[in-house]
Design an enzyme around this catalytic site. Sequence first.
Site, PDB file in Angstrom:
ATOM      1  N   CYS A  65      -7.778   7.987  -3.022  1.00 38.58           N
ATOM      2  CA  CYS A  65      -8.339   6.949  -3.633  1.00 38.58           C
ATOM      3  C   CYS A  65      -9.618   7.495  -4.316  1.00 38.58           C
ATOM      4  O   CYS A  65     -10.267   7.118  -5.182  1.00 38.58           O
ATOM      5  CB  CYS A  65      -8.850   5.603  -3.057  1.00 38.58           C
ATOM      6  SG  CYS A  65     -10.067   5.953  -1.796  1.00 38.58           S
TER       7      CYS A  65
ATOM      8  N   HIS B 165     -10.194   3.075   0.782  1.00 37.48           N
ATOM      9  CA  HIS B 165      -9.204   2.553  -0.170  1.00 37.48           C
ATOM     10  C   HIS B 165      -8.963   0.826  -0.127  1.00 37.48           C
ATOM     11  O   HIS B 165      -8.708   0.409  -0.742  1.00 37.48           O
ATOM     12  CB  HIS B 165      -7.630   3.213  -0.067  1.00 37.48           C
ATOM     13  CG  HIS B 165      -7.193   3.144   1.489  1.00 37.48           C
ATOM     14  ND1 HIS B 165      -7.675   4.193   2.533  1.00 37.48           N
ATOM     15  CD2 HIS B 165      -6.418   2.481   2.039  1.00 37.48           C
ATOM     16  CE1 HIS B 165      -7.034   3.761   3.554  1.00 37.48           C
ATOM     17  NE2 HIS B 165      -6.536   2.643   3.296  1.00 37.48           N
TER      18      HIS B 165
ATOM     19  N   LYS C  37       0.872  -1.187   0.185  1.00 29.72           N
ATOM     20  CA  LYS C  37      -0.154   0.040  -0.013  1.00 29.72           C
ATOM     21  C   LYS C  37       0.991   1.148   0.202  1.00 29.72           C
ATOM     22  O   LYS C  37       1.916   1.267   0.848  1.00 29.72           O
ATOM     23  CB  LYS C  37      -1.166  -0.034   1.124  1.00 29.72           C
ATOM     24  CG  LYS C  37      -2.017   1.235   1.332  1.00 29.72           C
ATOM     25  CD  LYS C  37      -2.889   1.209   2.405  1.00 29.72           C
ATOM     26  CE  LYS C  37      -2.417   0.898   3.505  1.00 29.72           C
ATOM     27  NZ  LYS C  37      -3.635   0.830   4.799  1.00 29.72           N
TER      28      LYS C  37
ATOM     29  N   CYS D 203      -7.498  11.441   1.831  1.00 35.08           N
ATOM     30  CA  CYS D 203      -8.099  10.425   0.621  1.00 35.08           C
ATOM     31  C   CYS D 203      -7.424  10.814  -0.383  1.00 35.08           C
ATOM     32  O   CYS D 203      -7.122  11.628  -0.940  1.00 35.08           O
ATOM     33  CB  CYS D 203      -9.540  10.626   0.483  1.00 35.08           C
ATOM     34  SG  CYS D 203     -10.090   9.571  -0.775  1.00 35.08           S
TER      35      CYS D 203
ATOM     36  N   CYS E 169      -9.602  10.747   4.665  1.00 28.78           N
ATOM     37  CA  CYS E 169      -9.640   9.375   4.491  1.00 28.78           C
ATOM     38  C   CYS E 169     -10.749   8.633   5.407  1.00 28.78           C
ATOM     39  O   CYS E 169     -10.582   9.023   6.663  1.00 28.78           O
ATOM     40  CB  CYS E 169      -8.343   8.900   4.505  1.00 28.78           C
ATOM     41  SG  CYS E 169      -8.447   7.140   4.326  1.00 28.78           S
TER      42      CYS E 169
END
Length: 105
Positions: A73, A86, A53, A71, A82
């Site tokens: 994604c 993800h 990741k 975030c 976030c």
Amino acid sequence: MASIVSMVAAPGFCYSKSTMVGASTVTARPRRLVVVRAEVQGINPDIRKAEEKVVDAVVVTELSKPLTAYCRCWRSKTFPLCDGSHVKHNKATGDNVGPLLLKKQ
């Protein structure tokens, strides 16, 4: 293939001169509807793909919290923060995107 659809109304205005000398008019056109689709596919095609990741951390002195995750994604329901979306995205696509962490120094 599943997709996330977001509809955004964008105002469109047309400014034009009138036939009268020295006068101008503003003609408003109806709003246009723009559809944005985020298809279920990887969003990180080539950055550090050998890692499980990709998470980057930045140390900042002027933060109110000791750690803030942003975030990357584009699937977070609390965007720009976030919320862990993800994880589901990475499992569905085989991607390795993770958050940007801002750490208080």
